[in-house]
Design a protein around this motif. Sequence first.
Motif, mmCIF file in Angstrom:
data_model
loop_
_atom_site.group_PDB
_atom_site.id
_atom_site.type_symbol
_atom_site.label_atom_id
_atom_site.label_comp_id
_atom_site.label_asym_id
_atom_site.label_seq_id
_atom_site.Cartn_x
_atom_site.Cartn_y
_atom_site.Cartn_z
ATOM 1 N N PRO A 1 27.014 11.306 54.753
ATOM 2 C CA PRO A 1 28.190 11.889 55.364
ATOM 3 C C PRO A 1 28.548 11.251 56.901
ATOM 4 O O PRO A 1 27.430 10.746 57.561
ATOM 5 C CB PRO A 1 27.464 13.320 55.688
ATOM 6 N N LEU A 2 29.649 11.304 57.255
ATOM 7 C CA LEU A 2 30.147 10.849 58.527
ATOM 8 C C LEU A 2 31.119 11.745 59.012
ATOM 9 O O LEU A 2 32.067 12.301 58.424
ATOM 10 C CB LEU A 2 30.765 9.455 58.436
ATOM 11 N N ARG A 3 30.844 12.486 60.070
ATOM 12 C CA ARG A 3 31.609 13.605 60.676
ATOM 13 C C ARG A 3 32.163 14.424 59.812
ATOM 14 O O ARG A 3 33.337 15.024 59.565
ATOM 15 C CB ARG A 3 33.009 12.665 61.419
ATOM 16 N N PRO B 1 32.323 12.627 53.472
ATOM 17 C CA PRO B 1 31.388 11.124 53.129
ATOM 18 C C PRO B 1 32.122 10.073 53.467
ATOM 19 O O PRO B 1 33.493 10.061 53.668
ATOM 20 C CB PRO B 1 31.547 11.080 51.571
ATOM 21 N N VAL B 2 31.403 8.919 53.721
ATOM 22 C CA VAL B 2 32.078 7.779 54.201
ATOM 23 C C VAL B 2 33.299 7.444 53.351
ATOM 24 O O VAL B 2 34.413 7.030 54.081
ATOM 25 C CB VAL B 2 31.173 6.791 54.336
ATOM 26 N N LEU B 3 33.257 7.510 52.031
ATOM 27 C CA LEU B 3 34.222 7.117 51.344
ATOM 28 C C LEU B 3 35.421 7.997 51.389
ATOM 29 O O LEU B 3 36.523 7.405 51.251
ATOM 30 C CB LEU B 3 33.736 7.298 49.607
ATOM 31 N N ALA B 4 35.282 9.244 51.707
ATOM 32 C CA ALA B 4 36.513 9.885 51.854
ATOM 33 C C ALA B 4 37.461 9.511 53.194
ATOM 34 O O ALA B 4 38.698 9.630 53.173
ATOM 35 C CB ALA B 4 36.196 11.474 52.136
ATOM 36 N N TRP B 5 36.727 9.149 54.298
ATOM 37 C CA TRP B 5 37.408 8.639 55.310
ATOM 38 C C TRP B 5 38.289 7.181 54.909
ATOM 39 O O TRP B 5 39.353 7.028 55.293
ATOM 40 C CB TRP B 5 36.488 8.233 56.377
ATOM 41 N N SER B 6 37.452 6.356 54.122
ATOM 42 C CA SER B 6 38.164 5.011 53.616
ATOM 43 C C SER B 6 39.270 5.205 52.812
ATOM 44 O O SER B 6 40.167 4.640 52.980
ATOM 45 C CB SER B 6 36.927 4.117 52.944
ATOM 46 N N PRO C 1 34.790 2.630 56.963
ATOM 47 C CA PRO C 1 35.640 3.864 57.216
ATOM 48 C C PRO C 1 36.556 3.897 58.154
ATOM 49 O O PRO C 1 37.375 5.042 58.602
ATOM 50 C CB PRO C 1 34.629 4.964 57.108
ATOM 51 N N LEU C 2 36.472 2.890 59.266
ATOM 52 C CA LEU C 2 37.038 3.290 60.596
ATOM 53 C C LEU C 2 38.267 2.565 60.601
ATOM 54 O O LEU C 2 39.052 2.253 61.547
ATOM 55 C CB LEU C 2 36.322 2.807 61.816
ATOM 56 N N ALA C 3 38.649 1.620 59.343
ATOM 57 C CA ALA C 3 39.998 0.894 59.372
ATOM 58 C C ALA C 3 41.122 1.826 59.707
ATOM 59 O O ALA C 3 41.110 2.930 59.060
ATOM 60 C CB ALA C 3 39.981 0.172 58.021
ATOM 61 N N THR C 4 41.973 1.249 60.168
ATOM 62 C CA THR C 4 43.155 1.875 60.552
ATOM 63 C C THR C 4 44.398 1.707 59.589
ATOM 64 O O THR C 4 44.443 0.671 59.270
ATOM 65 C CB THR C 4 43.578 1.771 61.918
ATOM 66 N N ARG C 5 45.351 2.685 59.492
ATOM 67 C CA ARG C 5 46.612 2.369 58.605
ATOM 68 C C ARG C 5 47.258 1.006 59.490
ATOM 69 O O ARG C 5 47.831 0.202 58.845
ATOM 70 C CB ARG C 5 47.596 3.436 58.535
ATOM 71 N N GLU C 6 47.391 1.005 60.622
ATOM 72 C CA GLU C 6 47.985 -0.125 61.501
ATOM 73 C C GLU C 6 47.327 -1.429 61.163
ATOM 74 O O GLU C 6 48.143 -2.129 60.689
ATOM 75 C CB GLU C 6 47.831 0.176 62.763
ATOM 76 N N LEU C 7 46.039 -1.517 60.751
ATOM 77 C CA LEU C 7 45.568 -2.652 60.635
ATOM 78 C C LEU C 7 45.983 -2.966 59.004
ATOM 79 O O LEU C 7 46.268 -4.174 58.672
ATOM 80 C CB LEU C 7 43.825 -2.591 60.785
ATOM 81 N N ALA D 1 21.219 2.022 59.095
ATOM 82 C CA ALA D 1 21.320 3.256 59.602
ATOM 83 C C ALA D 1 21.881 3.293 60.792
ATOM 84 O O ALA D 1 22.573 4.271 61.160
ATOM 85 C CB ALA D 1 19.943 3.711 59.722
ATOM 86 N N HIS D 2 21.881 2.386 61.751
ATOM 87 C CA HIS D 2 22.326 2.504 63.147
ATOM 88 C C HIS D 2 23.967 2.545 63.060
ATOM 89 O O HIS D 2 24.432 3.026 63.807
ATOM 90 C CB HIS D 2 21.798 1.514 64.131
ATOM 91 N N ASP D 3 24.467 1.724 62.131
ATOM 92 C CA ASP D 3 26.167 1.741 62.113
ATOM 93 C C ASP D 3 26.525 3.253 61.695
ATOM 94 O O ASP D 3 27.579 3.424 62.151
ATOM 95 C CB ASP D 3 26.239 0.941 60.665
ATOM 96 N N LEU D 4 25.786 3.936 60.841
ATOM 97 C CA LEU D 4 26.131 5.315 60.834
ATOM 98 C C LEU D 4 26.375 5.997 62.236
ATOM 99 O O LEU D 4 27.274 6.978 62.323
ATOM 100 C CB LEU D 4 25.379 6.287 59.995
#
Length: 228
Positions: free
Chosen positions: A20-22, A25-30, A107-113, A213-216
Amino acid sequence: MLAGGSGTRLGAERNKVYLPLRGRPVLAWSLATFAGMPEVGAVVLVVREPDRPLAEQVLAEHTAGGVEVVVGGRTRQESELAGLRRLAARIDAGAVDAVLVHDAARPLATRELASSVLAAARAEGGAVPGLWRDDLAAAAPDGAGLVGPSPDRLVAVQTPQAFRAAPLLAAYEEAAACGFVGTDTASCMERFAPDVPIRWVPGDERNIKITYAHDLLVAEHAAPIGTV
Ligand SMILES: C[C@](O)(CO)[C@H](O)COP(=O)(O)O
């Protein structure tokens, strides 16, 4: 989208992309980044066979459907090839002209990128986002083959990376025949499609890869995820 990792380096009992991230799941954000882009047609998700139920659950709970699931291989190279083969008939028919390859663990890549990488690849053949890193100056010159500004610094390469689809598929088939295993899409293209220019696109400092782990923790507290 590549989700075939094992999560070994993170020390979790499952692949990091299902952690989980916020609240999701991380995958859902990506996936959300690409699902909402008008330039993106098919989304192919490459997973490990044992993770397939988890992936299907994420798709059912966090997407509007339409994501194609493919089982990958033992390496990133094999998983990329599996994803490309899923698209092969559409590439051969000219229905898919370019492919974005992304790590589900970013998971933090943006649509702009993603849009700027895709546009550059359509215009020039290939494109890779990267950050110039003074602190990597003593490392191997992985960024040396990239087209773009060339300050005396090296590039920390990110995903999504994008290439015109037909040469990309051809390069991966040739690489498989040779037993080549690359570290990313650009490394395979540099070796098997050296005539395809690879445009450097400015990466995004927020576009971290969840590896340890610290990346999360960093991702939890990073700037707002810009996609949803
Ligand atoms: C492609 C990449 O994201 C560039 O930073 C990175 O090399 C992927 O590493 P992985 O070990 O295949 O996840």
